[in-house]
Design a protein around this motif. Structure first.
Motif: not given
Length: 244
Positions: A78, A80, A83, A205-210
């Motif tokens: 979380v 960083s 990854d 991380r929840q933001s790393d969708t790609e």
């Protein structure tokens, strides 16, 4: 002069993009055969290392491995410091509230109790487990007295030295230890296959969708072409649970 400046800027941008594609893969290095240290090289190896390297190759990503202690492995993702997490981590609702997971790259595999005697009372006794695992959570709710350890080898040692009556851990982790103990450690009767979790997946991380989508696509491809099952059999034996 202007054209040189533009060219230099373009070169720097290209280099920056290339650098951005270097994915730091977090693992523990203490959970054979999923991930462990090769005594000869001092490097991490195991099922997840081979799988992670193959997923990165297929996704055309430059990946490097970072070791981290289990008890802080999610906070450091979380924050960083890397990854991904590939560390024998079962998918469950509690973890999904904090991080995202790919689809599982192993079928749901059973946990198991091991002890010095097969008739140990695992509901009323003292049971060792690695801290912050689904096994520790299960023991805590079972009625047994839970003692937690930073790594699973210490939990096994607690059984051997009489500090704990039994250990609960992934069966795949305990199986070679039980087999190589020469009868010192045995499965607790009726408790050698305890269903926990939804399978093991890669945490991001929840933001790393790609990035998640890239890895998910390659896991799907490896399931479809049979290479994931081949890798599971290589590391866990012909009797391992496979994807259909």
């Amino acid at each position: 002069m202007k054209s040189l400046t533009i060219a230099a800027a373009a070169l720097m941008l290209t280099a920056g993009l290339a650098q951005a594609q270097t994915i730091r893969m977090g693992t523990e290095g203490a959970y054979a055969p999923y991930n462990f240290i090769d005594d000869a090289t001092g490097e991490v190896t195991g099922f997840e290392i081979e799988l992670g390297n193959e997923l990165c190759k297929r996704a055309e990503l430059d990946c490097t491995w970072v070791r981290n202690d289990w008890d802080s492995i999610i906070p450091n993702l979380v924050s960083s410091n890397y990854d991904t997490i590939m560390a024998g981590m079962n998918i469950n609702a509690e973890r999904q509230a904090v991080i995202a997971f790919t689809q599982p790259y192993t079928p749901p595999t059973p946990s198991a109790y091991a002890a010095l005697a097969a008739d140990v009372d695992v509901e009323g006794g003292i049971v060792a487990a690695q801290t912050s695992t689904i096994q520790a959570g299960y023991v805590a709710e079972s009625g047994a007295t839970l003692i937690e350890f930073p790594n699973p080898d210490q939990a096994v040692a607690a059984v051997r030295n009489g500090e704990a009556d039994a250990i609960l851990a992934d069966r795949d982790f305990l199986a070679p230890i039980v087999e190589e103990s020469g009868g010192e450690l045995v499965w607790v009767e009726g408790m050698d296959r305890v269903a926990l979790g939804e399978g093991i997946g890669m945490g991001l991380r929840q933001s790393d969708t790609e990035l998640l989508e890239k890895f998910d696509a390659q896991i799907t491809a490896m399931k479809e072409d049979g290479s994931l099952n081949d890798m599971i059999k290589k590391w866990f034996g012909d009797d391992a649970l496979l994807f259909e």
